[in-house]
Design a protein around this motif. Structure first.
Motif, PDB file in Angstrom:
ATOM      1  N   TRP A   1      35.848  21.295  75.886  1.00  0.00           N
ATOM      2  CA  TRP A   1      34.968  22.457  75.728  1.00  0.00           C
ATOM      3  C   TRP A   1      35.731  23.775  75.746  1.00  0.00           C
ATOM      4  N   ASP A   2      36.857  23.844  76.416  1.00  0.00           N
ATOM      5  CA  ASP A   2      37.603  25.103  76.395  1.00  0.00           C
ATOM      6  C   ASP A   2      38.096  25.421  74.995  1.00  0.00           C
ATOM      7  N   GLN A   3      38.514  24.387  74.246  1.00  0.00           N
ATOM      8  CA  GLN A   3      38.977  24.608  72.882  1.00  0.00           C
ATOM      9  C   GLN A   3      37.827  24.967  71.949  1.00  0.00           C
ATOM     10  N   VAL A   4      36.663  24.371  72.183  1.00  0.00           N
ATOM     11  CA  VAL A   4      35.472  24.728  71.404  1.00  0.00           C
ATOM     12  C   VAL A   4      35.137  26.199  71.625  1.00  0.00           C
TER      13      VAL A   4
ATOM     14  N   SER B   1      37.350  29.094  70.115  1.00  0.00           N
ATOM     15  CA  SER B   1      37.092  29.451  68.720  1.00  0.00           C
ATOM     16  C   SER B   1      35.868  30.355  68.565  1.00  0.00           C
ATOM     17  N   LEU B   2      35.070  30.481  69.626  1.00  0.00           N
ATOM     18  CA  LEU B   2      33.847  31.294  69.565  1.00  0.00           C
ATOM     19  C   LEU B   2      33.957  32.600  70.369  1.00  0.00           C
ATOM     20  N   MET B   3      35.063  32.786  71.077  1.00  0.00           N
ATOM     21  CA  MET B   3      35.155  33.914  72.007  1.00  0.00           C
ATOM     22  C   MET B   3      35.523  35.217  71.310  1.00  0.00           C
TER      23      MET B   3
ATOM     24  N   ILE C   1      41.805  16.762  68.874  1.00  0.00           N
ATOM     25  CA  ILE C   1      42.381  18.100  68.788  1.00  0.00           C
ATOM     26  C   ILE C   1      43.391  18.284  69.926  1.00  0.00           C
ATOM     27  N   PRO C   2      44.246  19.301  69.853  1.00  0.00           N
ATOM     28  CA  PRO C   2      45.140  19.596  70.984  1.00  0.00           C
ATOM     29  C   PRO C   2      44.331  19.911  72.241  1.00  0.00           C
TER      30      PRO C   2
ATOM     31  N   PHE D   1      33.212  24.896  64.378  1.00  0.00           N
ATOM     32  CA  PHE D   1      33.281  23.884  65.427  1.00  0.00           C
ATOM     33  C   PHE D   1      34.658  23.249  65.361  1.00  0.00           C
ATOM     34  N   VAL D   2      35.359  23.216  66.502  1.00  0.00           N
ATOM     35  CA  VAL D   2      36.804  23.025  66.507  1.00  0.00           C
ATOM     36  C   VAL D   2      37.250  21.641  66.040  1.00  0.00           C
TER      37      VAL D   2
END
Length: 364
Positions: free
Chosen positions: A135-138, A141-143, A174-175, A297-298
């Motif tokens: 969720w941090d990577q998701v 991308s929205l921040m 994903i990473p 969406f990542v």
């Protein structure tokens, strides 16, 4: 007897679809295994799929994203929901720790709640993550980069993720730099269903017609161009939801009592969004996929890349989707060819083998 605490995101059904095959494989390695499903995913999802003994413990585990239908993330509402979620963090964490200790679970498996991972560590349990994303990577991308509140939420999630003993990243993933230790496994695919042989007869389809499944995961579509779909010649459609009674060529899967996996096995193609479970299962079945992208969406890009590399796919723009202009994209998907042989869907077994040692001494 060995007991695994499974924290499963209620953000659609994709996270549950990842966990279930792993638990089924784990049950073959760990005799007497049972699970507590800590989730808001309805029990009806698990009843026909999960083969080990289990019981549910309904509770919200994370926010994921707030969505207006499966194709639109409400970014301001998502950040507001995280602010509210973290405003009562200590209370929620204490409640989760108390529930974990009362359960006498032997291991915490999270897909992919940071609350569950931190609670597991605080309860003195080994904790393992499982997912193709975090969720941090998701959220990154929205921040808004200059928004301090957004940065605090990300830092909070990443600090909690560092409590995990292991993160099992399923392909295509994903990473995930927030986790201290990441182990990669292959794609996770549930048992593939046999096609319903009599379905075309039930629908009175001609030999030259194609059957297309329209399904967008656990978040219901708000607007569907049924009238346009009904006029597309050469196709019939199975829709994962209610259908107006005026439709002659579009059928409701729930009304016909056709499970999604059976519909996927029985159809000639699928119209969907690039979601994990649908893409990897479509590739495993070699079903053409027409997809509508979200572009924010990542995990979407690796899933689209996976589809075109190992399966057959064609993009359909959101505007063309909404206006029922599907024909050209459907024809492109049918005429596409895969670039490489798909990898074996080995992820569930590989993940189970990683989890089994954590439970080896449980109940002895």
């Amino acid at each position: 007897m060995p007991l695994i605490w499974c924290s499963i995101s209620g953000h659609g059904f994709g996270h549950a679809a990842q966990v279930v095959p792993v638990l089924n494989e784990l049950g073959k390695l760990v005799p007497g295994l049972s699970a507590i499903l800590r989730t808001t995913v309805p029990t009806s999802f698990f009843q026909p799929r999960l083969s080990i003994e289990w019981r549910d413990s309904p509770a919200e585990q994370d926010i994921g994203c707030v969505q207006r239908g499966p194709l639109n993330i409400d970014v301001p509402a998502t950040w507001a929901a995280y602010d509210q979620f973290h405003a009562t963090w200590e209370t929620a964490l204490e409640a989760e720790v108390a529930a974990l200790r009362a359960s006498r679970a032997d291991l915490v498996l999270a897909d992919i709640s940071h609350l569950a991972i931190e609670a597991g560590r605080r309860a003195g349990l080994r904790t393992v993550g499982l997912c193709n994303l975090s969720w941090d990577q998701v959220l990154e991308s929205l921040m808004t980069p200059t928004n301090d509140a957004h940065r605090r939420v990300l830092d909070h999630i990443r600090l909690a993720y560092r409590n995990a003993d292991l993160m099992i990243r399923i392909a295509p993933g994903i990473p995930m730099p927030a986790f201290r230790t990441v182990a990669d496994v292959g794609p996770v695919v549930g048992p593939l269903q046999a096609p319903i042989l009599e379905l075309r007869f039930r629908l009175k389809m001609s030999q030259d017609e194609r059957l297309v499944l329209v399904g967008f995961g656990g978040v219901q579509l708000e607007a569907v161009p049924f009238e346009h779909m009904d006029r597309i010649q050469g196709y019939r459609f199975l829709f994962d939801g209610p259908v107006p009674c005026s439709c002659a060529r579009v059928y409701s899967m729930p009304d016909m009592r056709i499970p999604f996996n059976s519909a996927l096995a029985s159809c000639d193609a699928i119209v969907t969004k690039p979601g994990y479970a649908t893409v990897v299962e479509a590739v495993a079945l070699q079903k053409p996929v027409v997809y509508v992208r979200r572009y924010n969406f990542v995990d979407e890009e690796p899933l689209v890349t996976y589809l075109h590399r190992y399966g057959r796919g064609a993009e359909l723009s959101l505007k063309d989707f909404e206006n029922g202009r599907w024909g050209a994209s459907l024809e492109r998907a049918f005429s596409a060819s895969r670039q490489e042989t798909p990898p074996a869907p080995s992820g569930a077994g590989e993940a189970a083998a990683m989890l089994a040692p954590y439970l080896a001494k449980a109940g002895t």
